[in-house]
Design an enzyme around this catalytic site. Structure first.
Site, PDB file in Angstrom:
ATOM      1  N   ARG A  30      85.565  72.163  -2.024  1.00 32.54           N
ATOM      2  CA  ARG A  30      86.256  72.186  -3.153  1.00 32.54           C
ATOM      3  C   ARG A  30      85.726  70.842  -3.910  1.00 32.54           C
ATOM      4  O   ARG A  30      85.940  69.820  -3.559  1.00 32.54           O
ATOM      5  CB  ARG A  30      87.812  71.840  -3.223  1.00 32.54           C
ATOM      6  CG  ARG A  30      88.398  73.140  -2.450  1.00 32.54           C
ATOM      7  CD  ARG A  30      88.781  74.372  -3.322  1.00 32.54           C
ATOM      8  NE  ARG A  30      89.028  75.487  -2.436  1.00 32.54           N
ATOM      9  CZ  ARG A  30      90.442  75.867  -1.917  1.00 32.54           C
ATOM     10  NH1 ARG A  30      91.430  75.232  -2.535  1.00 32.54           N
ATOM     11  NH2 ARG A  30      90.678  76.927  -1.567  1.00 32.54           N
ATOM     12  N   GLU A  46      86.802  68.785  -5.909  1.00 32.17           N
ATOM     13  CA  GLU A  46      88.172  68.144  -6.391  1.00 32.17           C
ATOM     14  C   GLU A  46      87.850  67.145  -7.243  1.00 32.17           C
ATOM     15  O   GLU A  46      87.023  66.127  -6.836  1.00 32.17           O
ATOM     16  CB  GLU A  46      89.176  67.840  -5.255  1.00 32.17           C
ATOM     17  CG  GLU A  46      89.587  68.914  -4.363  1.00 32.17           C
ATOM     18  CD  GLU A  46      90.642  69.684  -4.959  1.00 32.17           C
ATOM     19  OE1 GLU A  46      91.064  69.313  -6.116  1.00 32.17           O
ATOM     20  OE2 GLU A  46      90.955  71.031  -4.265  1.00 32.17           O
ATOM     21  N   ARG A  60      96.470  64.462  -0.509  1.00 33.86           N
ATOM     22  CA  ARG A  60      96.231  65.791   0.351  1.00 33.86           C
ATOM     23  C   ARG A  60      95.037  66.744   0.009  1.00 33.86           C
ATOM     24  O   ARG A  60      94.837  67.791   0.565  1.00 33.86           O
ATOM     25  CB  ARG A  60      97.630  66.667   0.176  1.00 33.86           C
ATOM     26  CG  ARG A  60      97.922  66.902  -1.099  1.00 33.86           C
ATOM     27  CD  ARG A  60      98.992  67.875  -1.452  1.00 33.86           C
ATOM     28  NE  ARG A  60      99.422  68.453  -2.591  1.00 33.86           N
ATOM     29  CZ  ARG A  60     100.390  69.238  -2.804  1.00 33.86           C
ATOM     30  NH1 ARG A  60     101.010  69.444  -2.059  1.00 33.86           N
ATOM     31  NH2 ARG A  60     100.271  69.895  -4.134  1.00 33.86           N
ATOM     32  N   HIS A  61      93.949  66.070  -0.876  1.00 34.58           N
ATOM     33  CA  HIS A  61      92.908  66.982  -1.329  1.00 34.58           C
ATOM     34  C   HIS A  61      91.606  66.340  -0.920  1.00 34.58           C
ATOM     35  O   HIS A  61      91.469  65.187  -0.843  1.00 34.58           O
ATOM     36  CB  HIS A  61      92.745  67.123  -2.689  1.00 34.58           C
ATOM     37  CG  HIS A  61      93.849  67.984  -3.384  1.00 34.58           C
ATOM     38  ND1 HIS A  61      95.002  67.508  -3.915  1.00 34.58           N
ATOM     39  CD2 HIS A  61      94.002  69.272  -3.285  1.00 34.58           C
ATOM     40  CE1 HIS A  61      95.885  68.546  -4.162  1.00 34.58           C
ATOM     41  NE2 HIS A  61      95.270  69.744  -3.805  1.00 34.58           N
ATOM     42  N   GLU A  92     102.838  72.129   0.472  1.00 31.15           N
ATOM     43  CA  GLU A  92     102.173  73.324   0.771  1.00 31.15           C
ATOM     44  C   GLU A  92     100.881  73.159   1.718  1.00 31.15           C
ATOM     45  O   GLU A  92     100.366  72.368   1.873  1.00 31.15           O
ATOM     46  CB  GLU A  92     101.580  74.133  -0.531  1.00 31.15           C
ATOM     47  CG  GLU A  92     100.869  75.344  -0.342  1.00 31.15           C
ATOM     48  CD  GLU A  92      99.933  75.426  -1.497  1.00 31.15           C
ATOM     49  OE1 GLU A  92     100.100  75.279  -2.340  1.00 31.15           O
ATOM     50  OE2 GLU A  92      98.622  75.889  -1.159  1.00 31.15           O
ATOM     51  N   SER A 120      98.667  79.560   1.323  1.00 26.32           N
ATOM     52  CA  SER A 120      98.868  80.270   0.425  1.00 26.32           C
ATOM     53  C   SER A 120      98.318  81.783   0.928  1.00 26.32           C
ATOM     54  O   SER A 120      97.529  82.075   1.678  1.00 26.32           O
ATOM     55  CB  SER A 120      97.834  80.141  -0.685  1.00 26.32           C
ATOM     56  OG  SER A 120      98.666  79.714  -1.715  1.00 26.32           O
ATOM     57  N   ARG A 140      95.363  69.327   6.486  1.00 21.65           N
ATOM     58  CA  ARG A 140      96.676  69.348   5.619  1.00 21.65           C
ATOM     59  C   ARG A 140      97.854  69.561   6.685  1.00 21.65           C
ATOM     60  O   ARG A 140      98.698  68.947   6.879  1.00 21.65           O
ATOM     61  CB  ARG A 140      96.763  70.201   4.669  1.00 21.65           C
ATOM     62  CG  ARG A 140      97.933  70.393   3.716  1.00 21.65           C
ATOM     63  CD  ARG A 140      97.998  69.469   2.458  1.00 21.65           C
ATOM     64  NE  ARG A 140      97.024  69.684   1.436  1.00 21.65           N
ATOM     65  CZ  ARG A 140      97.170  70.618   0.087  1.00 21.65           C
ATOM     66  NH1 ARG A 140      98.109  71.360   0.141  1.00 21.65           N
ATOM     67  NH2 ARG A 140      96.280  70.739  -0.700  1.00 21.65           N
TER      68      ARG A 140
HETATM   69  P1  ATP Z   1      96.918  72.708  -3.585  1.00 23.64           P
HETATM   70  O1  ATP Z   1      97.956  73.442  -4.642  1.00 23.64           O
HETATM   71  O2  ATP Z   1      97.466  71.835  -2.773  1.00 23.64           O
HETATM   72  O3  ATP Z   1      95.727  72.235  -4.337  1.00 23.64           O
HETATM   73  P2  ATP Z   1      95.738  75.482  -3.334  1.00 23.64           P
HETATM   74  O4  ATP Z   1      96.935  76.233  -4.003  1.00 23.64           O
HETATM   75  O5  ATP Z   1      94.412  75.167  -3.989  1.00 23.64           O
HETATM   76  O6  ATP Z   1      96.176  73.987  -2.671  1.00 23.64           O
HETATM   77  P3  ATP Z   1      94.423  77.125  -1.918  1.00 23.64           P
HETATM   78  O7  ATP Z   1      93.389  77.484  -2.671  1.00 23.64           O
HETATM   79  O8  ATP Z   1      95.334  78.606  -1.919  1.00 23.64           O
HETATM   80  O9  ATP Z   1      95.499  76.004  -2.011  1.00 23.64           O
HETATM   81  O10 ATP Z   1      94.260  76.892  -0.213  1.00 23.64           O
HETATM   82  C1  ATP Z   1      94.985  77.211   0.868  1.00 23.64           C
HETATM   83  C2  ATP Z   1      95.257  76.027   1.684  1.00 23.64           C
HETATM   84  O11 ATP Z   1      94.164  75.117   1.829  1.00 23.64           O
HETATM   85  C3  ATP Z   1      96.244  75.064   0.971  1.00 23.64           C
HETATM   86  O12 ATP Z   1      97.551  75.450   1.423  1.00 23.64           O
HETATM   87  C4  ATP Z   1      95.917  73.921   1.883  1.00 23.64           C
HETATM   88  O13 ATP Z   1      96.600  73.681   3.135  1.00 23.64           O
HETATM   89  C5  ATP Z   1      94.734  73.846   1.812  1.00 23.64           C
HETATM   90  N1  ATP Z   1      93.660  73.394   0.957  1.00 23.64           N
HETATM   91  C6  ATP Z   1      93.434  73.645  -0.434  1.00 23.64           C
HETATM   92  N2  ATP Z   1      92.831  72.750  -1.258  1.00 23.64           N
HETATM   93  C7  ATP Z   1      92.652  71.771  -0.222  1.00 23.64           C
HETATM   94  C8  ATP Z   1      91.720  70.410  -0.477  1.00 23.64           C
HETATM   95  N3  ATP Z   1      91.342  70.155  -1.444  1.00 23.64           N
HETATM   96  N4  ATP Z   1      92.046  69.532   0.764  1.00 23.64           N
HETATM   97  C9  ATP Z   1      92.525  69.923   1.909  1.00 23.64           C
HETATM   98  N5  ATP Z   1      93.222  71.275   2.238  1.00 23.64           N
HETATM   99  C10 ATP Z   1      93.229  71.888   0.892  1.00 23.64           C
END
Ligand code: ATP
Length: 494
Positions: free
Chosen positions: A268, A270, A276-277, A417, A420, A468
Site C-alpha cells: 500500500r 500509504e 498502524r499503517h 480494526e 475486514s 497489526r
Molecule cells: P485501515 O482502515 O486501517 O486503513 P483498511 O480498511 O484499508 O484499513 P483493508 O484494506 O480492509 O484495511 O485491509 C484488511 C486488514 O489489513 C486491515 O484490517 C488491517 O489489519 C490490515 N491493513 C490494512 N492496511 C494496512 C497497512 N497500511 N499497514 C498494515 N496493515 C494494514
C-alpha cells in the site's frame, strides 16, 4: 587492502590459535573445511542442573564481560537464553576474553556447575567453568548498546521516578540498526509470537479443508484502483504491486477451489504516517464459497481467532512475559457480534464522539466503541457487521433488505480494526453495476469480471494484517515494532 589485512589476521590467528585453549578461529576453519557433528554443541536453552559436572560446548553472542574478585564472567546469549561462564586461574585466556568486543560470537568449552546462589544476570541457573574460549566472529564497536535497547519504557519511567537516568534508544535509531535491535529478548519474543499467529492461522485453515494459494503480486493496470498503489513498468506495460490478493483469491473460488487462504505480502503506497499503517505488510487472507449467508464467513473468523488467542495463551507464556506492554487479552469463547447500527446507537447514547449513520467510523469513534464494548460485554475482541454499503469496496454484496447496508464486517482488537470481510457479489451484472457506481473503469478489471461468467458460487472472505494483529494483541503502540524490517513512507531500509 581490507582483504590483505584480513588474510594477515587469519594467518596470525592460525599461527597462535591451534595449540592454545583460546584464540580467534581462522576463517579457513569456518569455510566448510571439516564436517563436524553439530550435536557436539549444546544449546544454551538446554543448559540445566542435569548437566552438572558434564563437559559442554556452546556457541553464542558475548553479551557482557566483567572482571570481579580474580574471576572473569562472560554472559553468552543464544536467541533469548543466556548463561554465565566463569574463567579463573587462566591469565592468558582471561586477557584474551577481556579484549573481546561485546556481541562477538564465541565458542565456549567447559564444565557445567551449579552456583550456590541464584544467578541474576542470566536466564539459565547453571554456570560454565570455562576451559576453552574461541572467537568465531568479532563484533565492531556497537552503535547501540543491547542492554539499553532491551530496557522497556516501564523500566525507564521507574528509574526516572527514582531519580535515576537510564539511556533510551530512539525508535529511528533502533530501526536503523534493526539487526542489533532484534537481538533483545522482547523483540525475539515478538517475532516468535508473530510466527505462532501465522502458523496457527495456517494450521487451523488446513484442518478445515482450505487450500493455501499464492496469488501474483505483479498486477496489470492498477490493482483495485485508488491512490495508494505502487506503480511500476512491466516490460513496457503499466503494472503495479498488489494492494491485496482480493481479486485473485475470488477468481480462485470461481476456479473451483471452494476454500482458499494466502499468507503473503501486501503493498500500500500509504501517504500518511500513522502508528498502524505500513507500505508493505503481511496479509492473512481467506476466501470461501458459502451456502447462503455471510455469517458462515464470520463463523470462521470467530473460531479461527479464538483458536489463535487460546494457543498464544497456552504456548507462548514465556514470550508474552518478555513483552512488557502485554496485558492478557479479554475475549469471549463465542465472539460478540454487533451490527453497525447497534454500534452507532451505543456511540450516540454515549455522546462523546460524533457519528454519521451511513459514514465510516473514524479511529476515534472505533476506539471509543471499543471502550464501550469492553465495559458492557467484557471483551476486547468483537465483530461489527452490516456496514453501510457506501463505505465498502465495489465487490461487497448489498443487504437483501436494505441496499444502504452491506453483508460486510470489520473485526476489532483492543479498539482498532484488524480484519475486514464480506460476502462478495458473485452475479456479474450486479458486480459490473457496482464497479461502475464506484467509479471503476470496468475495462481495467475485465479479466476479473470474466471469472464470473462461467458459473460463480456465492462466496465471501476476509483480510487480516499480521503486524497489526500482533501489535494490538501485545499492546504495542506502533506497528513498526511488530514488523521485522518495516516499510513506511519514510523508510525503505534496512
Ligand atoms: P485501515 O482502515 O486501517 O486503513 P483498511 O480498511 O484499508 O484499513 P483493508 O484494506 O480492509 O484495511 O485491509 C484488511 C486488514 O489489513 C486491515 O484490517 C488491517 O489489519 C490490515 N491493513 C490494512 N492496511 C494496512 C497497512 N497500511 N499497514 C498494515 N496493515 C494494514
Amino acid at each position: 587492502m581490507e582483504n590483505l589485512r584480513c588474510q594477515q589476521e587469519v594467518a596470525a590467528a592460525a599461527a597462535t590459535a591451534a595449540p592454545l585453549n583460546y584464540g580467534h578461529i581462522p576463517l579457513v576453519e569456518l569455510q566448510s573445511k571439516t564436517p563436524v557433528n553439530v550435536n557436539d554443541w549444546t544449546s544454551i536453552e538446554a543448559l540445566n542442573n542435569s548437566l552438572e559436572n558434564k563437559p559442554v560446548q556452546i556457541r553464542g553472542w558475548l553479551q557482557t564481560i566483567r572482571c570481579k574478585k580474580m574471576r572473569t564472567f562472560l554472559v553468552i546469549r543464544e536467541t533469548s537464553f543466556t548463561v554465565q561462564c566463569v574463567v579463573h586461574s587462566q591469565p592468558a585466556l582471561e586477557k584474551f576474553a577481556a579484549a573481546l568486543s561485546k556481541e562477538s560470537i564465541v565458542d565456549v568449552q567447559g564444565d557445567v556447575s551449579i552456583p550456590p546462589s541464584p544467578i541474576k544476570g542470566a536466564t539459565q541457573q547453571v554456570e560454565i567453568q570455562v576451559r576453552k574460549l574461541y572467537c568465531v566472529s568479532k563484533a565492531a564497536t556497537l552503535p547501540i548498546n543491547i542492554e539499553d535497547a532491551a530496557r522497556s519504557e516501564f523500566e525507564i519511567e521507574e528509574a526516572i521516578q527514582a531519580g535515576k537516568q537510564l539511556a533510551r534508544v530512539k525508535q529511528d535509531t533502533r530501526l536503523n540498526f534493526r539487526v542489533l535491535d532484534l537481538r533483545t529478548p522482547a523483540n525475539q519474543a515478538i517475532f516468535r509470537i508473530q510466527s505462532r499467529v501465522g502458523n496457527e492461522f495456517r494450521k487451523f485453515l488446513l484442518d478445515k479443508n482450505f487450500v493455501e494459494i499464492h496469488t501474483p503480486k505483479l498486477i496489470a493496470g492498477s490493482s483495485e484502483g485508488g491512490a495508494d498503489v505502487f506503480r511500476l513498468a512491466y516490460h513496457g506495460q503499466p503494472a503495479c504491486l498488489a494492494q491485496s490478493p482480493q481479486l485473485h483469491k475470488q477468481m480462485s473460488i470461481c476456479a473451483g477451489f471452494e476454500r482458499v487462504f494466502e499468507i503473503g505480502p501486501v503493498f500500500r503506497a500509504e501517504k500518511s504516517f500513522t502508528h498502524r499503517h505500513l507500505c508493505e505488510f503481511t496479509g492473512l487472507d481467506v476466501e470461501m464459497a458459502i451456502k447462503m449467508h455471510y455469517f458462515e464467513v464470520m463463523d470462521v473468523v470467530d473460531e479461527l481467532f479464538v483458536a489463535i488467542f487460546n494457543s498464544l495463551k497456552t504456548n507462548c507464556k514465556k514470550d508474552l512475559e518478555a513483552v512488557a506492554t502485554y496485558k492478557p487479552l479479554k475475549y469471549l469463547q463465542n465472539t460478540l457480534r454487533l451490527t453497525y447500527e447497534e454500534g452507532i446507537q451505543m456511540l450516540k447514547e454515549d455522546g462523546v464522539v460524533e457519528v454519521k449513520p451511513y459514514g465510516d467510523l473514524n479511529t476515534e469513534a472505533e476506539k471509543r466503541l471499543g471502550q464501550l464494548v469492553l465495559e458492557k460485554h467484557d471483551t476486547e475482541f468483537y465483530i461489527l457487521h452490516r456496514y453501510p454499503l457506501a463505505v465498502r469496496p465495489f465487490y461487497t454484496m448489498p443487504c437483501n433488505d436494505n441496499p444502504n447496508y452491506s453483508n460486510s464486517f470489520d473485526v476489532f482488537l483492543r479498539g482498532e480494526e484488524i480484519i475486514s470481510g464480506s460476502q462478495r457479489i458473485h452475479e456479474l451484472k450486479l458486480l459490473e453495476e457496482r464497479a461502475q457506481k464506484c467509479g471503476i473503469d470496468i475495462t481495467t478489471i475485465a479479466t476479473y469480471l470474466d471469472a464470473f461468467r462461467f458459473g460463480a458460487p456465492p462466496h465471501g472472505g476476509f483480510g487480516v494484517g499480521l503486524e497489526r494483529v500482533v501489535m494490538l494483541y501485545l499492546g504495542e503502540d506502533n506497528i513498526r515494532k511488530t514488523s521485522l524490517y518495516p516499510r513506511d513512507p519514510h523508510r525503505i531500509v534496512p
